[in-house]
Design a protein around this motif. Sequence first.
Motif, mmCIF file in Angstrom:
data_model
loop_
_atom_site.group_PDB
_atom_site.id
_atom_site.type_symbol
_atom_site.label_atom_id
_atom_site.label_comp_id
_atom_site.label_asym_id
_atom_site.label_seq_id
_atom_site.Cartn_x
_atom_site.Cartn_y
_atom_site.Cartn_z
ATOM 1 N N MET A 1 46.700 34.751 -7.070
ATOM 2 C CA MET A 1 47.286 33.505 -7.531
ATOM 3 C C MET A 1 48.325 33.790 -8.607
ATOM 4 O O MET A 1 48.127 34.651 -9.465
ATOM 5 N N LYS A 2 49.415 33.071 -8.554
ATOM 6 C CA LYS A 2 50.460 33.175 -9.569
ATOM 7 C C LYS A 2 50.502 31.854 -10.340
ATOM 8 O O LYS A 2 50.721 30.798 -9.763
ATOM 9 N N ASN A 23 43.857 40.517 -10.225
ATOM 10 C CA ASN A 23 44.764 40.287 -9.095
ATOM 11 C C ASN A 23 45.645 39.059 -9.284
ATOM 12 O O ASN A 23 46.601 38.850 -8.527
ATOM 13 N N ASP A 24 45.323 38.238 -10.272
ATOM 14 C CA ASP A 24 46.117 37.048 -10.554
ATOM 15 C C ASP A 24 47.293 37.413 -11.457
ATOM 16 O O ASP A 24 47.170 38.249 -12.355
ATOM 17 N N GLN A 304 33.712 32.068 -15.122
ATOM 18 C CA GLN A 304 32.909 31.169 -14.280
ATOM 19 C C GLN A 304 33.628 29.849 -14.042
ATOM 20 O O GLN A 304 33.575 29.300 -12.935
ATOM 21 N N ARG A 305 34.301 29.336 -15.054
ATOM 22 C CA ARG A 305 35.033 28.078 -14.890
ATOM 23 C C ARG A 305 36.130 28.233 -13.827
ATOM 24 O O ARG A 305 36.284 27.384 -12.944
ATOM 25 N N ILE A 306 36.909 29.314 -13.920
ATOM 26 C CA ILE A 306 37.998 29.513 -12.961
ATOM 27 C C ILE A 306 37.454 29.704 -11.551
ATOM 28 O O ILE A 306 37.988 29.139 -10.578
ATOM 29 N N ILE A 313 41.965 25.157 -5.840
ATOM 30 C CA ILE A 313 43.390 25.266 -6.128
ATOM 31 C C ILE A 313 44.100 26.192 -5.144
ATOM 32 O O ILE A 313 45.302 26.055 -4.931
ATOM 33 N N GLU A 314 43.379 27.147 -4.553
ATOM 34 C CA GLU A 314 44.042 28.020 -3.586
ATOM 35 C C GLU A 314 44.337 27.311 -2.281
ATOM 36 O O GLU A 314 45.200 27.747 -1.512
#
Length: 316
Positions: A1-2, A23-24, A304-306, A313-314
């Motif tokens: 994710m960007k 990786n984000d 954990q929140r993300i 969101i993806e």
Amino acid sequence: MKLLLLNDSPLLNYGLASGFSANDDIRFLPVHLPNWDNLFEDLMRTWKPDYALAEGVSISTVARNLFPLLRRHSLPLIYWAIDDPPDWHRMSRPLARGARLVLTPAKECLPLYQREKIRAYYFHFACNPSFHSPRQPLPEYTCDLLLVANYYTSYPQRKVGIETILTPLLRGEFKLNVFGNEHWLSNTDHYTLSQNIYHGYLPYARLPSAYSSAKIVLGLHSVTNSPTMMSMRTFEVLGTRAFFLTHWTPAIEGLFKNHVHLVWSRHPDETLELVRFYLKRDDLRAKIARQGQEEVYRNHTYHQRIESIRALIEKK
């Protein structure tokens, strides 16, 4: 994710950003910079993020210019409505109308967004274990009682906490340090602190060291009737393995156990009793502080929140 973060506040820099994986691709472009719009255009030419993200009032003064830019570049906005519920009408609702997704720490606001046909999801504050962790105590912060909080006149419910937690401790019986904005010295409520108690504004980077140097850390909340909303300091204090004393709210009772993860007070007299008792019990303070840290590391980290919203969101 960007992801493009539109502010560089400690909440994002030390908090939310830590929840993303290696990786984000996370970048900051604070809209408080004088040439933010030119920087935004340059960035859109060289890098195409999946989302922009902003929190609270951070975009309120530039919204008129920001939203057309987001639409022009087809960049969806995630808006973290950290001032819900008291500022829902004044701040969250108008800004949320320009967002693809709204995150709120106040569950009671979800029906309000739904009524406005705004896509919203429950998303609370948390801690970052790599930053909100115990530090070596420092002499300049050593004290019996520590409060790190600003004085606000715009949140009437905050006065409940002040009268319950702070006022009974001002009699000189304990070494009390308060850090925050200068409104503690002068405000329209005429509630002021003496110079030997108020010690100025504490840089956020020093927060873990200050918490680790106090026997008891005090907490205030601007909302006292929400089932979920509480101060972000709650998770941060517990993450540093500090002993936390705050005033009761339904949100605090809903997430934590009294005398297990933290301690709450319902009355000024109770606050005095609790402070006198726990200052004499180093063993109990250490046990509760350890259990509080274990609880937030287990259930309330930004990672954990993300992860709880990643699939959401993806999908876009």
